[in-house]
Enzyme design. Structure first.
Site, mmCIF file in Angstrom:
data_model
loop_
_atom_site.group_PDB
_atom_site.id
_atom_site.type_symbol
_atom_site.label_atom_id
_atom_site.label_comp_id
_atom_site.label_asym_id
_atom_site.label_seq_id
_atom_site.Cartn_x
_atom_site.Cartn_y
_atom_site.Cartn_z
ATOM 1 C CG ASN A 11 -106.715 9.348 25.731
ATOM 2 O OD1 ASN A 11 -106.562 8.679 26.760
ATOM 3 N ND2 ASN A 11 -107.908 9.728 25.305
ATOM 4 C CE1 TYR B 198 -110.858 11.735 26.418
ATOM 5 C CE2 TYR B 198 -112.994 11.819 25.339
ATOM 6 C CZ TYR B 198 -112.039 11.126 26.055
ATOM 7 O OH TYR B 198 -112.252 9.814 26.388
ATOM 8 C CG ASP C 275 -110.885 6.973 34.879
ATOM 9 O OD1 ASP C 275 -111.202 8.150 34.602
ATOM 10 O OD2 ASP C 275 -111.128 6.023 34.122
ATOM 11 C CD GLU D 201 -113.974 9.981 29.260
ATOM 12 O OE1 GLU D 201 -114.799 9.057 29.152
ATOM 13 O OE2 GLU D 201 -112.878 9.874 29.815
ATOM 14 C CG ASP E 54 -107.513 12.449 28.457
ATOM 15 O OD1 ASP E 54 -106.386 12.048 28.101
ATOM 16 O OD2 ASP E 54 -108.425 11.686 28.802
#
Length: 257
Positions: free
Chosen positions: A149, A106, A247, A34, A147
């Site tokens: 997800n 990602y 975050d 990101e 990440d």
């Protein structure tokens, strides 16, 4: 070798946090997700001043991945996943560093689900699955970090009953992750801490970090050629509590070399 993954949630906006963490943690390799920056806006000078070389695949406003290597430039071996030539989202980059192939990824979020975004996520997972199989055939040390997800099990999510319809926890998404691992990959954190509650992400809303209402969505998958060299794994949870932090918190492993 200390390898870290960190969804920085905007590499320029959170550059002071990233540089502070790099100075404190001193990882040898870092996979960033990101970036939220086009190719020409990556803060290479600041990264170099911190002692790292870098390769990156930027994208305006969204996505973007990078690999940093302490003391030298990573040797890029791939940019983007095969399997969907028209896909313009910057979600995968790969480098060879000190004899290890590092894939930084990602994975798409997939929400709202069901719908086109979930379909794209599952296609991306399939492409990763197919390419990961090719990497295993090389029989060399490979680390797929980033990440993903996805929370693989109920242990990886605070109050799992609230997430049953979310694209990060839907059965087909979790199955895609388990199918990937089932090729022969090792989930590094779970190898060392099979029963611990470990989170890597805490939402900005509802005081999630203070309540430890988190998710484990940042993962390391290790090929058989390197899995037995895993010595340590941890989450730098305190970084999530710094001012203007992402975050996500940085996650890292140590490999015997």
């Amino acid at each position: 070798m200390k390898i870290a993954t960190y969804n920085v949630n905007g590499v320029n906006g959170r550059l002071p946090v990233l540089l502070r963490w790099l100075d404190k943690a001193q990882p040898d390799v870092v996979c960033l997700q990101e970036l939220k920056a086009p190719q020409e806006k990556f803060p290479m000078k600041a990264i170099e001043d911190a002692g790292y070389g870098a390769i990156w695949n930027g994208q305006k406003s969204w996505n973007g991945v990078a690999i940093l290597a302490k003391g030298h430039d990573p040797h890029q071996t791939r940019r983007g996943l095969p399997g969907e030539p028209d896909d313009v989202q910057s979600r995968y980059i790969e480098a060879a560093i000190d004899g290890v192939i590092i894939g930084c990824l990602y994975l798409p979020n997939g929400n709202p689900a069901p719908g086109p975004k979930l379909e794209y996520k599952l296609r991306w997972f399939k492409r990763l699955h197919d390419y990961a199989a090719e990497l295993l055939e090389l029989d060399v040390p490979v680390v797929l970090a980033g990440d993903y997800n996805v929370m693989p099990t109920e242990l990886d999510v605070y109050k799992p009953e609230r997430w049953v319809d979310d694209a990060l926890f839907r059965p087909e998404v979790r199955q895609a992750f388990h199918d990937l691992v089932g090729q022969g990959w090792t989930d590094a954190v779970r190898k060392l801490y099979p029963d611990d509650v470990i989170y890597t992400f805490w939402d900005y809303f509802r005081n999630a970090y203070v309540r430890n209402a988190g998710l484990r969505i940042d993962h390391f998958l290790l090929s058989p050629a390197i899995a037995d060299d895993l010595k340590k794994a941890n989450v730098d949870k305190d970084v999530r509590g710094w001012d203007h932090s992402s975050d996500h918190a940085p996650v890292w492993i140590e490999i015997a070399t």
